[in-house]
Motif scaffolding. Structure first.
Motif, PDB file in Angstrom:
ATOM      1  N   ASP A  41      34.026  42.041  28.502  1.00 55.93           N
ATOM      2  CA  ASP A  41      34.022  42.840  29.714  1.00 55.93           C
ATOM      3  C   ASP A  41      35.356  43.583  29.796  1.00 55.93           C
ATOM      4  OD1 ASP A  41      31.502  41.819  30.572  1.00 55.93           O
ATOM      5  OD2 ASP A  41      32.520  39.978  31.171  1.00 55.93           O
ATOM      6  N   ILE A  42      35.281  44.900  29.892  1.00 51.16           N
ATOM      7  CA  ILE A  42      36.474  45.744  29.888  1.00 51.16           C
ATOM      8  C   ILE A  42      36.451  46.639  31.119  1.00 51.16           C
ATOM      9  CG2 ILE A  42      37.746  47.546  28.659  1.00 51.16           C
ATOM     10  CD1 ILE A  42      36.244  46.622  26.093  1.00 51.16           C
ATOM     11  N   VAL A  43      37.527  46.622  31.881  1.00 48.45           N
ATOM     12  CA  VAL A  43      37.682  47.576  32.977  1.00 48.45           C
ATOM     13  C   VAL A  43      38.855  48.475  32.625  1.00 48.45           C
ATOM     14  CG1 VAL A  43      38.164  47.937  35.425  1.00 48.45           C
ATOM     15  CG2 VAL A  43      36.721  46.014  34.716  1.00 48.45           C
ATOM     16  N   ALA A 128      40.575  46.074  39.507  1.00 50.39           N
ATOM     17  CA  ALA A 128      39.988  45.817  38.188  1.00 50.39           C
ATOM     18  C   ALA A 128      39.751  44.321  37.993  1.00 50.39           C
ATOM     19  CB  ALA A 128      40.896  46.379  37.098  1.00 50.39           C
ATOM     20  N   GLU A 129      40.714  43.503  38.398  1.00 50.49           N
ATOM     21  CA  GLU A 129      40.571  42.047  38.299  1.00 50.49           C
ATOM     22  C   GLU A 129      39.382  41.562  39.117  1.00 50.49           C
ATOM     23  OE1 GLU A 129      44.387  40.871  39.727  1.00 50.49           O
ATOM     24  OE2 GLU A 129      45.388  41.413  37.849  1.00 50.49           O
ATOM     25  N   ASN A 130      39.182  42.176  40.271  1.00 52.10           N
ATOM     26  CA  ASN A 130      38.071  41.783  41.131  1.00 52.10           C
ATOM     27  C   ASN A 130      36.727  41.986  40.425  1.00 52.10           C
ATOM     28  OD1 ASN A 130      37.288  40.728  43.692  1.00 52.10           O
ATOM     29  ND2 ASN A 130      36.513  42.750  44.219  1.00 52.10           N
ATOM     30  N   HIS A 131      36.631  43.018  39.590  1.00 51.28           N
ATOM     31  CA  HIS A 131      35.392  43.249  38.834  1.00 51.28           C
ATOM     32  C   HIS A 131      35.194  42.203  37.746  1.00 51.28           C
ATOM     33  CE1 HIS A 131      34.242  47.065  40.599  1.00 51.28           C
ATOM     34  NE2 HIS A 131      35.487  47.481  40.495  1.00 51.28           N
ATOM     35  N   LEU A 132      36.272  41.579  37.304  1.00 52.24           N
ATOM     36  CA  LEU A 132      36.199  40.649  36.176  1.00 52.24           C
ATOM     37  C   LEU A 132      36.238  39.177  36.565  1.00 52.24           C
ATOM     38  CD1 LEU A 132      38.699  42.533  33.839  1.00 52.24           C
ATOM     39  CD2 LEU A 132      36.211  42.379  33.549  1.00 52.24           C
ATOM     40  N   LYS A 133      36.663  38.853  37.759  1.00 54.90           N
ATOM     41  CA  LYS A 133      36.977  37.467  38.089  1.00 54.90           C
ATOM     42  C   LYS A 133      35.797  36.504  38.018  1.00 54.90           C
ATOM     43  CE  LYS A 133      36.567  37.820  43.091  1.00 54.90           C
ATOM     44  NZ  LYS A 133      37.275  37.775  44.343  1.00 54.90           N
ATOM     45  N   ASN A 134      34.598  36.942  38.301  1.00 54.79           N
ATOM     46  CA  ASN A 134      33.451  36.029  38.293  1.00 54.79           C
ATOM     47  C   ASN A 134      32.495  36.267  37.136  1.00 54.79           C
ATOM     48  OD1 ASN A 134      34.237  34.678  40.669  1.00 54.79           O
ATOM     49  ND2 ASN A 134      33.444  36.359  41.890  1.00 54.79           N
ATOM     50  N   MET A 135      32.948  36.988  36.137  1.00 56.62           N
ATOM     51  CA  MET A 135      32.063  37.289  35.017  1.00 56.62           C
ATOM     52  C   MET A 135      31.907  36.054  34.135  1.00 56.62           C
ATOM     53  SD  MET A 135      31.143  40.242  35.800  1.00 56.62           S
ATOM     54  CE  MET A 135      30.150  40.637  34.385  1.00 56.62           C
ATOM     55  N   ARG A 137      31.418  35.757  30.955  1.00 51.25           N
ATOM     56  CA  ARG A 137      31.839  35.827  29.553  1.00 51.25           C
ATOM     57  C   ARG A 137      33.232  35.244  29.310  1.00 51.25           C
ATOM     58  NH1 ARG A 137      29.589  41.058  26.773  1.00 51.25           N
ATOM     59  NH2 ARG A 137      27.944  41.678  28.168  1.00 51.25           N
ATOM     60  N   HIS A 138      34.059  35.142  30.328  1.00 53.43           N
ATOM     61  CA  HIS A 138      35.417  34.620  30.204  1.00 53.43           C
ATOM     62  C   HIS A 138      36.205  35.357  29.127  1.00 53.43           C
ATOM     63  CE1 HIS A 138      34.182  31.519  32.916  1.00 53.43           C
ATOM     64  NE2 HIS A 138      33.204  31.185  32.109  1.00 53.43           N
ATOM     65  N   SER A 139      36.029  36.657  29.088  1.00 49.68           N
ATOM     66  CA  SER A 139      36.732  37.448  28.076  1.00 49.68           C
ATOM     67  C   SER A 139      37.128  38.797  28.660  1.00 49.68           C
ATOM     68  CB  SER A 139      35.836  37.643  26.853  1.00 49.68           C
ATOM     69  OG  SER A 139      34.637  38.306  27.228  1.00 49.68           O
ATOM     70  N   GLY A 140      37.620  38.791  29.873  1.00 50.96           N
ATOM     71  CA  GLY A 140      37.934  40.038  30.548  1.00 50.96           C
ATOM     72  C   GLY A 140      39.190  40.702  30.029  1.00 50.96           C
ATOM     73  N   VAL A 141      39.124  42.031  29.992  1.00 50.46           N
ATOM     74  CA  VAL A 141      40.248  42.849  29.547  1.00 50.46           C
ATOM     75  C   VAL A 141      40.383  44.026  30.497  1.00 50.46           C
ATOM     76  CG1 VAL A 141      41.030  44.433  27.737  1.00 50.46           C
ATOM     77  CG2 VAL A 141      40.012  42.247  27.110  1.00 50.46           C
ATOM     78  N   ILE A 142      41.619  44.346  30.850  1.00 51.10           N
ATOM     79  CA  ILE A 142      41.915  45.561  31.608  1.00 51.10           C
ATOM     80  C   ILE A 142      42.739  46.462  30.699  1.00 51.10           C
ATOM     81  CG2 ILE A 142      43.123  46.575  33.580  1.00 51.10           C
ATOM     82  CD1 ILE A 142      42.643  43.879  35.051  1.00 51.10           C
ATOM     83  N   ALA A 166      46.116  34.159  35.567  1.00 48.96           N
ATOM     84  CA  ALA A 166      45.493  32.966  36.153  1.00 48.96           C
ATOM     85  C   ALA A 166      43.976  32.957  35.988  1.00 48.96           C
ATOM     86  CB  ALA A 166      45.862  32.865  37.636  1.00 48.96           C
ATOM     87  N   ILE A 167      43.360  34.139  35.925  1.00 49.31           N
ATOM     88  CA  ILE A 167      41.897  34.186  35.767  1.00 49.31           C
ATOM     89  C   ILE A 167      41.510  34.563  34.324  1.00 49.31           C
ATOM     90  CG2 ILE A 167      41.446  34.643  38.211  1.00 49.31           C
ATOM     91  CD1 ILE A 167      40.961  37.598  37.453  1.00 49.31           C
ATOM     92  N   CYS A 168      42.459  34.399  33.397  1.00 46.86           N
ATOM     93  CA  CYS A 168      42.226  34.619  31.955  1.00 46.86           C
ATOM     94  C   CYS A 168      41.811  36.049  31.626  1.00 46.86           C
ATOM     95  CB  CYS A 168      41.202  33.623  31.422  1.00 46.86           C
ATOM     96  SG  CYS A 168      41.716  31.917  31.628  1.00 46.86           S
ATOM     97  N   VAL A 169      42.427  37.018  32.283  1.00 53.70           N
ATOM     98  CA  VAL A 169      42.186  38.432  32.001  1.00 53.70           C
ATOM     99  C   VAL A 169      43.429  38.985  31.323  1.00 53.70           C
ATOM    100  CG1 VAL A 169      41.894  40.716  33.053  1.00 53.70           C
ATOM    101  CG2 VAL A 169      40.545  38.782  33.880  1.00 53.70           C
ATOM    102  N   ARG A 170      43.230  39.648  30.192  1.00 58.54           N
ATOM    103  CA  ARG A 170      44.336  40.284  29.472  1.00 58.54           C
ATOM    104  C   ARG A 170      44.475  41.731  29.943  1.00 58.54           C
ATOM    105  NH1 ARG A 170      41.283  37.729  25.161  1.00 58.54           N
ATOM    106  NH2 ARG A 170      40.222  39.710  25.210  1.00 58.54           N
ATOM    107  N   ILE A 171      45.722  42.198  30.008  1.00 60.97           N
ATOM    108  CA  ILE A 171      45.998  43.583  30.398  1.00 60.97           C
ATOM    109  C   ILE A 171      46.690  44.276  29.231  1.00 60.97           C
ATOM    110  CG2 ILE A 171      47.211  45.114  31.991  1.00 60.97           C
ATOM    111  CD1 ILE A 171      47.159  42.798  34.037  1.00 60.97           C
ATOM    112  N   TYR A 172      46.137  45.426  28.838  1.00 58.04           N
ATOM    113  CA  TYR A 172      46.750  46.273  27.820  1.00 58.04           C
ATOM    114  C   TYR A 172      47.164  47.568  28.508  1.00 58.04           C
ATOM    115  CZ  TYR A 172      44.662  42.990  24.580  1.00 58.04           C
ATOM    116  OH  TYR A 172      44.309  41.849  23.914  1.00 58.04           O
TER     117      TYR A 172
END
Length: 183
Positions: A41-43, A128-135, A137-142, A166-172
């Motif tokens: 999941d990418i935002v 962006a985190e809000n779109h990924l927090k409950n997904m 797949r546990h593989s969120g990326v911004i 904290a919610i396991c989302v990586r930011i690039y």
């Protein structure tokens, strides 16, 4: 030889019941091939502040960013992607979708001036985190694309980055400037 016929019928009946039970369980083949496993999941958080009009990139920063993003979106397979645009506040241009055509169309509609000017990086990251927090797949990326520093909004970018961690989302982060010493 005919004395075992009832036992043979019983064995066939039990085998049939077992096969029906397996069929009702809907078995599926699990794949470990990355090409067959679902994507990530990418935002994309895209800065649309007035400074993205600068022409140090050809023809300007926003057009250069949109061209690269269009190629990136077009090449992704199996991923769900969304688009958050931001200036002084963020706006969800596209929620997470696997429809690249829709995402490309909505990216094409992005322009400077669609939001009041400013750069609210932390606020955009939070959206962006809000779109990924409950997904699941546990593989969120911004993917954050900006040309400047945070000048408005809350939370601040470092707080938003801590929340992402904290919610396991990586930011690039991709900086859109060709100027030496640009922030």
């Amino acid at each position: 030889a005919f004395g075992s016929l009832p036992h043979l019928r019983r064995a066939f009946l039990l085998a049939a019941i077992g096969l029906v039970a397996v069929a009702l369980g809907r078995p599926q083949r699990l794949s470990t091939d990355p090409a067959e496993v679902g994507g990530i999941d990418i935002v994309i958080a895209l800065d649309v502040s007035n400074s993205m009009r600068e022409t140090d990139l050809v023809p300007d920063r926003i057009t250069a960013a949109k061209r690269v993003l269009a190629r990136f979106i077009d090449e992704r397979r199996g991923d769900f992607m969304g688009l958050v645009v931001f200036a002084s506040r963020p706006f969800t241009q596209a929620p997470l979708t696997d429809d690249r055509g829709v995402l490309l169309d909505l990216l094409g509609r992005v322009d400077i001036g669609m939001l009041p000017d400013g750069t609210a990086i932390g606020t955009a990251l939070a959206m962006a985190e809000n779109h990924l927090k409950n997904m699941p797949r546990h593989s969120g990326v911004i993917v954050l694309i900006t040309d400047g520093g945070n000048i408005t909004g809350a939370p601040d970018p470092l707080t938003a980055a801590r929340i992402a961690n904290a919610i396991c989302v990586r930011i690039y982060v991709i900086g859109m400037s060709s100027r030496t010493g640009a922030r």
